[in-house]
Design a protein around this motif. Structure first.
Motif, PDB file in Angstrom:
ATOM      1  N   THR A   1       0.872  -1.177   0.000  1.00 18.25           N
ATOM      2  CA  THR A   1       0.000   0.000   0.000  1.00 18.25           C
ATOM      3  C   THR A   1       0.911   1.229   0.000  1.00 18.25           C
ATOM      4  O   THR A   1       2.051   1.164   0.444  1.00 18.25           O
ATOM      5  CB  THR A   1      -0.941   0.033   1.221  1.00 18.25           C
ATOM      6  N   GLY A   2       0.414   2.333  -0.508  1.00 17.57           N
ATOM      7  CA  GLY A   2       1.282   3.499  -0.632  1.00 17.57           C
ATOM      8  C   GLY A   2       2.344   3.247  -1.692  1.00 17.57           C
ATOM      9  O   GLY A   2       3.447   3.783  -1.636  1.00 17.57           O
ATOM     10  N   GLY A   3       2.006   2.428  -2.667  1.00 20.54           N
ATOM     11  CA  GLY A   3       2.962   1.998  -3.682  1.00 20.54           C
ATOM     12  C   GLY A   3       3.428   3.078  -4.628  1.00 20.54           C
ATOM     13  O   GLY A   3       4.410   2.879  -5.342  1.00 20.54           O
ATOM     14  N   THR A   4       2.760   4.230  -4.642  1.00 21.23           N
ATOM     15  CA  THR A   4       3.224   5.333  -5.486  1.00 21.23           C
ATOM     16  C   THR A   4       4.009   6.368  -4.687  1.00 21.23           C
ATOM     17  O   THR A   4       4.499   7.340  -5.249  1.00 21.23           O
ATOM     18  CB  THR A   4       2.045   6.032  -6.201  1.00 21.23           C
ATOM     19  N   GLY A   5       4.132   6.154  -3.392  1.00 18.23           N
ATOM     20  CA  GLY A   5       4.935   7.048  -2.562  1.00 18.23           C
ATOM     21  C   GLY A   5       6.416   6.729  -2.714  1.00 18.23           C
ATOM     22  O   GLY A   5       6.794   5.716  -3.320  1.00 18.23           O
ATOM     23  N   VAL A   6       7.255   7.561  -2.172  1.00 20.32           N
ATOM     24  CA  VAL A   6       8.702   7.390  -2.298  1.00 20.32           C
ATOM     25  C   VAL A   6       9.147   6.037  -1.745  1.00 20.32           C
ATOM     26  O   VAL A   6       9.826   5.262  -2.424  1.00 20.32           O
ATOM     27  CB  VAL A   6       9.462   8.546  -1.609  1.00 20.32           C
ATOM     28  N   LEU A   7       8.769   5.724  -0.497  1.00 22.35           N
ATOM     29  CA  LEU A   7       9.196   4.462   0.108  1.00 22.35           C
ATOM     30  C   LEU A   7       8.582   3.257  -0.597  1.00 22.35           C
ATOM     31  O   LEU A   7       9.283   2.300  -0.937  1.00 22.35           O
ATOM     32  CB  LEU A   7       8.836   4.431   1.593  1.00 22.35           C
ATOM     33  N   GLY A   8       7.278   3.284  -0.805  1.00 25.39           N
ATOM     34  CA  GLY A   8       6.600   2.155  -1.433  1.00 25.39           C
ATOM     35  C   GLY A   8       7.136   1.854  -2.814  1.00 25.39           C
ATOM     36  O   GLY A   8       7.370   0.684  -3.164  1.00 25.39           O
ATOM     37  N   ALA A   9       7.347   2.880  -3.616  1.00 21.59           N
ATOM     38  CA  ALA A   9       7.850   2.683  -4.976  1.00 21.59           C
ATOM     39  C   ALA A   9       9.270   2.125  -4.965  1.00 21.59           C
ATOM     40  O   ALA A   9       9.573   1.164  -5.691  1.00 21.59           O
ATOM     41  CB  ALA A   9       7.800   4.002  -5.749  1.00 21.59           C
ATOM     42  N   CYS A  10      10.140   2.701  -4.157  1.00 18.79           N
ATOM     43  CA  CYS A  10      11.536   2.228  -4.099  1.00 18.79           C
ATOM     44  C   CYS A  10      11.612   0.784  -3.615  1.00 18.79           C
ATOM     45  O   CYS A  10      12.354  -0.028  -4.177  1.00 18.79           O
ATOM     46  CB  CYS A  10      12.372   3.120  -3.184  1.00 18.79           C
TER      47      CYS A  10
ATOM     48  N   LEU B   1       2.962  -5.019   2.763  1.00 16.51           N
ATOM     49  CA  LEU B   1       3.725  -3.909   3.324  1.00 16.51           C
ATOM     50  C   LEU B   1       2.793  -2.708   3.389  1.00 16.51           C
ATOM     51  O   LEU B   1       2.366  -2.188   2.355  1.00 16.51           O
ATOM     52  CB  LEU B   1       4.939  -3.572   2.456  1.00 16.51           C
ATOM     53  N   ASN B   2       2.434  -2.294   4.597  1.00 18.30           N
ATOM     54  CA  ASN B   2       1.546  -1.147   4.805  1.00 18.30           C
ATOM     55  C   ASN B   2       2.384   0.131   4.825  1.00 18.30           C
ATOM     56  O   ASN B   2       2.844   0.569   5.869  1.00 18.30           O
ATOM     57  CB  ASN B   2       0.768  -1.309   6.113  1.00 18.30           C
ATOM     58  N   ALA B   3       2.574   0.707   3.637  1.00 14.85           N
ATOM     59  CA  ALA B   3       3.391   1.912   3.509  1.00 14.85           C
ATOM     60  C   ALA B   3       2.563   3.164   3.214  1.00 14.85           C
ATOM     61  O   ALA B   3       3.126   4.250   3.058  1.00 14.85           O
ATOM     62  CB  ALA B   3       4.440   1.720   2.401  1.00 14.85           C
ATOM     63  N   ALA B   4       1.244   3.027   3.141  1.00 12.23           N
ATOM     64  CA  ALA B   4       0.396   4.198   2.881  1.00 12.23           C
ATOM     65  C   ALA B   4       0.427   5.117   4.097  1.00 12.23           C
ATOM     66  O   ALA B   4       0.430   4.661   5.233  1.00 12.23           O
ATOM     67  CB  ALA B   4      -1.033   3.772   2.590  1.00 12.23           C
ATOM     68  N   GLY B   5       0.463   6.397   3.846  1.00  6.59           N
ATOM     69  CA  GLY B   5       0.460   7.344   4.947  1.00  6.59           C
ATOM     70  C   GLY B   5       0.817   8.737   4.481  1.00  6.59           C
ATOM     71  O   GLY B   5       0.906   9.002   3.293  1.00  6.59           O
ATOM     72  N   GLY B   6       1.046   9.595   5.434  1.00  5.00           N
ATOM     73  CA  GLY B   6       1.399  10.964   5.094  1.00  5.00           C
ATOM     74  C   GLY B   6       1.026  11.920   6.207  1.00  5.00           C
ATOM     75  O   GLY B   6       0.634  11.509   7.292  1.00  5.00           O
ATOM     76  N   ASN B   7       1.148  13.187   5.904  1.00  3.34           N
ATOM     77  CA  ASN B   7       0.903  14.241   6.882  1.00  3.34           C
ATOM     78  C   ASN B   7       0.176  15.385   6.206  1.00  3.34           C
ATOM     79  O   ASN B   7       0.086  15.432   4.977  1.00  3.34           O
ATOM     80  CB  ASN B   7       2.225  14.709   7.483  1.00  3.34           C
ATOM     81  N   MET B   8      -0.329  16.296   6.993  1.00  2.00           N
ATOM     82  CA  MET B   8      -0.998  17.497   6.488  1.00  2.00           C
ATOM     83  C   MET B   8      -0.552  18.691   7.327  1.00  2.00           C
ATOM     84  O   MET B   8      -0.340  18.541   8.536  1.00  2.00           O
ATOM     85  CB  MET B   8      -2.520  17.360   6.590  1.00  2.00           C
ATOM     86  N   PRO B   9      -0.445  19.853   6.721  1.00  2.00           N
ATOM     87  CA  PRO B   9       0.002  21.029   7.473  1.00  2.00           C
ATOM     88  C   PRO B   9      -0.839  21.325   8.714  1.00  2.00           C
ATOM     89  O   PRO B   9      -0.303  21.690   9.757  1.00  2.00           O
ATOM     90  CB  PRO B   9      -0.102  22.173   6.464  1.00  2.00           C
ATOM     91  N   GLY B  10      -2.150  21.149   8.636  1.00  2.00           N
ATOM     92  CA  GLY B  10      -3.015  21.471   9.768  1.00  2.00           C
ATOM     93  C   GLY B  10      -2.873  20.536  10.946  1.00  2.00           C
ATOM     94  O   GLY B  10      -3.343  20.833  12.044  1.00  2.00           O
TER      95      GLY B  10
END
Length: 180
Positions: free
Chosen positions: A15-24, A91-100
């Motif tokens: 998951t999160g396969g298009t993110g930096v970690l997931g893709a690499c 591999l559960n790599a989906a995630g992220g952050n938000m400014p708020g």
């Protein structure tokens, strides 16, 4: 040759396969012979990564997902089982952050936007729980499998002002210990 930790021909879902970690990680595992399934929200980026993996001789597919929607994730799982017959690792790599959900250097706890804090908790923590529930079932039926959840050192010590992200990652660490 030591094959103890070989991933050759293993079906690995990220998951999160298009993110930096997931893709690499997906690209690396495909080079090691894994059949990689990248899941993410960004189809164009997912297709680009899969094309790169295939051009380098690896096996990969991309599925659009929403890790916070059990019906979508179940459909993803069904599609993977139909294509490969099993799931060996998640591999559960989906995630992220938000400014708020982050406190600015000049801000205080009163500046947190609760709606954005909740979104960060959902995508990181709930977005780990739902895929785990769904992909664990075929692993249990097969009698084997592995799940790797992505946490952060921010889960154990407030290193920065990323309150929502740190709280979500602490939840992932606790959830992982619970599962173990």
């Amino acid at each position: 040759m030591n094959e103890l930790f070989s991933v050759k021909d293993r079906v690995v879902v990220i998951t999160g396969g298009t993110g930096v970690l997931g893709a690499c990680i997906g690209e690396y595992l495909a080079k090691q012979g894994a059949k990689v399934v990248l899941m993410g929200r960004r189809k164009e980026e997912g297709d680009r990564i899969v094309d790169k993996i295939r051009a380098e001789g690896g096996e990969a597919m991309f599925l659009v997902t929403d890790v916070m929607n059990p019906e979508v994730v179940q459909k993803n799982c069904d599609d993977i089982i139909a294509a490969y017959g099993r799931v060996d690792a998640l591999l559960n790599a989906a995630g992220g952050n938000m400014p708020g959900a982050t406190i600015a250097p000049t801000g205080t706890i009163f500046d947190i936007k609760v709606e954005e804090f909740q979104k960060v908790l959902n995508v990181n923590l709930t977005g780990t729980v739902i895929p785990t529930q769904i992909f664990l079932k075929p692993m249990v039926e097969a009698g084997c499998g592995a799940i790797v959840n992505f946490s952060s050192m921010a889960a154990f010590r407030p290193m920065t002002r990323v309150l929502g992200y740190a709280a979500a990652k602490a939840g992932i660490s606790n959830f992982t210990a619970f599962l173990a």
